[in-house]
Write an enzyme that holds these catalytic residues in place. Structure first.
Site, PDB file in Angstrom:
ATOM      1  N   HIS A  27       0.837  -1.189   0.000  1.00 32.68           N
ATOM      2  CA  HIS A  27       0.000   0.000   0.000  1.00 32.68           C
ATOM      3  C   HIS A  27       0.884   1.255   0.000  1.00 32.68           C
ATOM      4  CE1 HIS A  27      -3.351  -2.482   2.212  1.00 32.68           C
ATOM      5  NE2 HIS A  27      -3.208  -2.822   0.937  1.00 32.68           N
TER       6      HIS A  27
HETATM    7  C1  LIG Z   1      -0.375  -7.033  -4.628  1.00 30.53           C
HETATM    8  C2  LIG Z   1      -1.334  -5.949  -4.184  1.00 30.53           C
HETATM    9  C3  LIG Z   1      -2.429  -6.272  -3.387  1.00 30.53           C
HETATM   10  C4  LIG Z   1      -3.299  -5.263  -2.962  1.00 30.53           C
HETATM   11  N1  LIG Z   1      -4.445  -5.585  -2.295  1.00 30.53           N
HETATM   12  C5  LIG Z   1      -5.352  -4.618  -2.041  1.00 30.53           C
HETATM   13  C6  LIG Z   1      -6.645  -4.947  -1.545  1.00 30.53           C
HETATM   14  O1  LIG Z   1      -6.997  -6.113  -1.384  1.00 30.53           O
HETATM   15  N2  LIG Z   1      -7.516  -3.920  -1.295  1.00 30.53           N
HETATM   16  C7  LIG Z   1      -7.181  -2.608  -1.513  1.00 30.53           C
HETATM   17  O2  LIG Z   1      -8.000  -1.712  -1.229  1.00 30.53           O
HETATM   18  N3  LIG Z   1      -5.966  -2.283  -2.001  1.00 30.53           N
HETATM   19  C8  LIG Z   1      -5.075  -3.246  -2.312  1.00 30.53           C
HETATM   20  N4  LIG Z   1      -3.890  -2.928  -2.895  1.00 30.53           N
HETATM   21  C9  LIG Z   1      -3.566  -1.506  -3.099  1.00 30.53           C
HETATM   22  C10 LIG Z   1      -4.416  -0.822  -4.182  1.00 30.53           C
HETATM   23  O3  LIG Z   1      -4.701  -1.702  -5.240  1.00 30.53           O
HETATM   24  C11 LIG Z   1      -3.665   0.408  -4.667  1.00 30.53           C
HETATM   25  O4  LIG Z   1      -3.363   1.236  -3.549  1.00 30.53           O
HETATM   26  C12 LIG Z   1      -4.464   1.228  -5.651  1.00 30.53           C
HETATM   27  O5  LIG Z   1      -4.907   0.420  -6.723  1.00 30.53           O
HETATM   28  C13 LIG Z   1      -3.583   2.366  -6.164  1.00 30.53           C
HETATM   29  O6  LIG Z   1      -4.280   3.080  -7.151  1.00 30.53           O
HETATM   30  P1  LIG Z   1      -3.526   4.178  -8.010  1.00 30.53           P
HETATM   31  O7  LIG Z   1      -4.532   4.773  -8.903  1.00 30.53           O
HETATM   32  O8  LIG Z   1      -2.779   5.057  -7.086  1.00 30.53           O
HETATM   33  O9  LIG Z   1      -2.400   3.395  -8.843  1.00 30.53           O
HETATM   34  P2  LIG Z   1      -2.492   2.110  -9.761  1.00 30.53           P
HETATM   35  O10 LIG Z   1      -3.810   1.440  -9.618  1.00 30.53           O
HETATM   36  O11 LIG Z   1      -1.284   1.310  -9.493  1.00 30.53           O
HETATM   37  O12 LIG Z   1      -2.471   2.704 -11.239  1.00 30.53           O
HETATM   38  C14 LIG Z   1      -1.335   3.255 -11.856  1.00 30.53           C
HETATM   39  C15 LIG Z   1      -1.423   2.971 -13.344  1.00 30.53           C
HETATM   40  O13 LIG Z   1      -0.465   3.771 -14.034  1.00 30.53           O
HETATM   41  C16 LIG Z   1       0.146   2.978 -15.034  1.00 30.53           C
HETATM   42  N5  LIG Z   1       1.454   3.560 -15.336  1.00 30.53           N
HETATM   43  C17 LIG Z   1       2.543   3.579 -14.526  1.00 30.53           C
HETATM   44  N6  LIG Z   1       3.563   4.187 -15.159  1.00 30.53           N
HETATM   45  C18 LIG Z   1       3.108   4.575 -16.367  1.00 30.53           C
HETATM   46  C19 LIG Z   1       3.705   5.265 -17.464  1.00 30.53           C
HETATM   47  N7  LIG Z   1       4.984   5.681 -17.441  1.00 30.53           N
HETATM   48  N8  LIG Z   1       2.940   5.493 -18.570  1.00 30.53           N
HETATM   49  C20 LIG Z   1       1.649   5.097 -18.608  1.00 30.53           C
HETATM   50  N9  LIG Z   1       1.043   4.434 -17.602  1.00 30.53           N
HETATM   51  C21 LIG Z   1       1.767   4.185 -16.490  1.00 30.53           C
HETATM   52  C22 LIG Z   1       0.234   1.615 -14.399  1.00 30.53           C
HETATM   53  O14 LIG Z   1       0.439   0.587 -15.344  1.00 30.53           O
HETATM   54  C23 LIG Z   1      -1.118   1.521 -13.694  1.00 30.53           C
HETATM   55  O15 LIG Z   1      -2.108   1.017 -14.550  1.00 30.53           O
HETATM   56  C24 LIG Z   1      -3.026  -3.916  -3.330  1.00 30.53           C
HETATM   57  C25 LIG Z   1      -1.944  -3.599  -4.147  1.00 30.53           C
HETATM   58  C26 LIG Z   1      -1.106  -4.610  -4.592  1.00 30.53           C
HETATM   59  C27 LIG Z   1       0.031  -4.247  -5.528  1.00 30.53           C
END
Ligand SMILES: Cc1cc2nc3c(=O)[nH]c(=O)nc-3n(C[C@H](O)[C@H](O)[C@H](O)COP(=O)(O)OP(=O)(O)OC[C@H]3O[C@@H](n4cnc5c(N)ncnc54)[C@H](O)[C@@H]3O)c2cc1C
Length: 544
Positions: free
Chosen positions: A476
């Site tokens: 997280h």
């Molecule tokens: C293994 C794991 C288990 C988890 N379990 C849970 C759970 O059960 N419940 C829960 O609430 N949370 C869980 N989490 C945490 C939660 O999923 C994340 O905190 C949340 O999805 C983050 O959202 P975000 O929008 O910040 O980033 P992300 O959802 O990570 O999105 C970022 C996106 O940007 C893209 N990206 C990155 N760099 C580039 C680039 N240079 N160019 C274009 N695109 C790019 C990536 O490919 C990705 O699609 C878990 C996370 C992981 C990794």
């Protein structure tokens, strides 16, 4: 290399939990045209759909960025894996599907940092609006929103015993981590649809609107940098299909690359601490010392317990039972495939003086070694369950820095796990509290020997050695583009990058401090709230 171009009102970088919500809201009728750029692919394999299969996606470079930290100084130089979802849905396409919001007090602390409008009462209407909760609409849950929230349909047979032990500890048991009493231990809801399929942020917010003329989605689009002219973000440079592309934004660029990639992209764009940028040969466009700093993830550890009853995944993973469960899942009738092997989760205050829960607890009816097995081919795997605990609000802070200006080179990540004294004190407290839980009378007929660690640490020194040898994080990460008002803040209370126009960061990197729950719901809520700000709409009425 050819340079090709396009122009849009908004460009959203990253189709993860936040980015999908942002692209949905900004492409709605009358709002504007949106280009959503995602570096990964479609993320729609069968494994993506089966919640139980999540762990199979975490270390596969096709589905996860599969990054590693630098040697962690608090873990005797051990490096930690940093799985991050790669593809439409981002980390929500690979996560554990556990859906909750943490404690209201987590958000009230954000508001106390000077972030007006980020207290829980102000955020609750946004949480409710994005949800289609199985309980229906009431003061705490939403109905008719895009994100289906379902119960765990096949709870573990261990659950009632563990919850009785929780009561014997004097900790609260809750039947709804997002209800009237959100603190304590219980069963979490899931971001899973009514047929038991994972619903990623993409499935919920983008898949139903792909026919919108205002929305263009490009996968395989690796963003290199944001283009800044005269203090304003005007577009992005990215590579796709071997070509170099420039997309221009008439109104705003929204960076939703997540807690690891968003600071990385800012740094590559020349936005960050000048000294660091200069050492990499990157010209500073805007000196912003906080970029990539304040990185936090929750340090956690676990122990494994022999189970005296056949109540663990070993029972369910016998090949014939597993095959039946998969047929059940495919028919949309739940079963073990429709959720993680959760026994109980939640957060508690281990000391009465804590203002917010200080310990995350997860009991799982499986271990990382659990797998499908065939009777007759050796002895069946032993019945074991796993007790995990994590520091809810760690004090240690890490960083994201660039290893190179080249966008194909992974960034340098260090969490500095367990480097703050308060965190090692708290993780010890977690271990001891949960050993006490396992010894409660409610578990007398369930919990056998502790099988990992193999021998009980004799003193505090041995306990620390054990904890430092097994500790990891909850996956997280957040805080690396901190929202705030101080000198180390990267974005303001509307997620605008401080000192620049036309550029926001909207994802978990802006969370100023950890929340005691799971962050996916919060990342989606954030996207919905900031879009109201972008579109100049008044905020939803705060909850009473
Ligand atoms: C293994 C794991 C288990 C988890 N379990 C849970 C759970 O059960 N419940 C829960 O609430 N949370 C869980 N989490 C945490 C939660 O999923 C994340 O905190 C949340 O999805 C983050 O959202 P975000 O929008 O910040 O980033 P992300 O959802 O990570 O999105 C970022 C996106 O940007 C893209 N990206 C990155 N760099 C580039 C680039 N240079 N160019 C274009 N695109 C790019 C990536 O490919 C990705 O699609 C878990 C996370 C992981 C990794």
């Amino acid at each position: 290399m050819t340079v090709r171009g396009s122009e849009h009102d908004f460009i959203v970088i990253g189709a993860g939990s936040s980015g999908c919500v942002v692209a949905n809201r900004l492409s709605a009728v009358g709002a504007g045209t949106v280009l959503l750029l995602e570096a990964g692919g479609t993320a729609n394999s069968l494994l993506h759909k089966i919640p139980l299969a999540a762990t199979k996606l975490w270390f596969n470079p096709k589905t996860s960025w599969s990054l590693w930290t630098d040697p962690e100084p608090g873990l005797d130089g051990r490096r930690l894996p940093v799985p991050r979802g790669k593809g439409l849905g981002g980390s929500s396409a690979i996560n554990g599907t556990v859906y909750n919001r943490g404690s209201p007090s987590d958000y009230d602390q954000w508001s106390d940092l000077g972030l007006d409008g980020w207290d829980y009462a102000s955020l609750l209407p946004y949480f409710r609006r994005i949800e289609d909760h199985w309980r229906g609409a009431d003061a705490h849950h939403g109905s008719g929103g895009e994100a289906p929230v379902s119960p765990l349909r096949t709870p573990s047979r261990l659950t009632p015993y563990v919850l009785d032990a929780v009561r014997q500890m004097g900790w609260p048991v809750t039947d709804d981590l997002m209800g009237e009493c959100p603190e304590g231990i219980g069963l979490s809801d899931l971001h899973v649809d009514r047929r038991g399929r994972r619903s990623s942020a993409y499935d919920a917010f983008i898949a139903p609107i792909t026919s919108r003329d205002a929305l263009e989605i490009q996968t395989g689009a690796l963003v290199h940098r944001v283009l800044i002219e005269d203090g304003r973000a005007v577009g992005v440079e990215y590579s796709r299909d071997g070509a170099r592309w420039i997309a221009r934004a008439r109104r705003e660029v929204i960076l939703s690359g997540g807690a690891i990639a968003s600071p990385e992209i800012l740094l590559r764009s020349g936005i960050g601490p000048t000294e660091e940028l200069t050492s990499l040969g990157i010209a500073t466009v805007h000196d912003l010392p906080g970029v990539g700093r304040n990185l936090t993830d929750q340090p956690g550890a676990s122990f494994e317990v022999a189970c005296k009853q056949p109540f663990t995944s070993t029972h369910d993973l016998r090949i014939d039972r597993f095959a039946r469960a998969m047929v059940q899942w495919a028919a949309g009738r739940g079963g073990i495939g429709a959720g993680p092997p959760m026994v109980a989760v939640g957060s508690v205050r281990t000391r009465p003086e804590c203002r917010t829960p200080d310990l995350r607890v997860t009991v799982t009816g499986a271990t990382m070694a659990s797998k499908v097995w065939w009777p007759g081919f050796g002895p069946p795997p032993p019945h074991r369950f796993m007790v995990s605990f994590a520091v809810a609000h760690p004090k240690s802070r890490g960083s994201i820095t660039l290893a190179s200006a080249d966008p194909s080179t992974p960034p340098r990540i260090v969490y500095n796990v367990l480097t703050a004294d308060a965190d090692i004190v708290q993780i010890r407290r977690g271990y001891r509290s949960l050993r006490e839980l396992i010894a409660k009378p409610a578990l007398a007929d369930i919990a056998g020997d502790i099988v990992r660690p193999a021998t009980e640490p004799a003193d505090e020194r041995e306990l620390d050695q054990y904890l430092r040898s097994v500790a990891g994080t909850t996956s997280h990460p957040m805080g690396s583009c901190k929202m705030g008002v101080g000198a180390d803040a990267v974005v303001d209370g509307e997620c605008r990058v401080r000192g620049l126009a036309g550029l926001r960061v909207v994802d978990a990197s802006v969370f100023p401090t950890q929340i005691s729950g799971n962050p996916h719901a919060t990342a989606m809520m954030l996207g919905a709230k900031v879009c109201d700000m972008i579109l100049g709409r008044p905020p939803l009425q705060a909850a009473a």
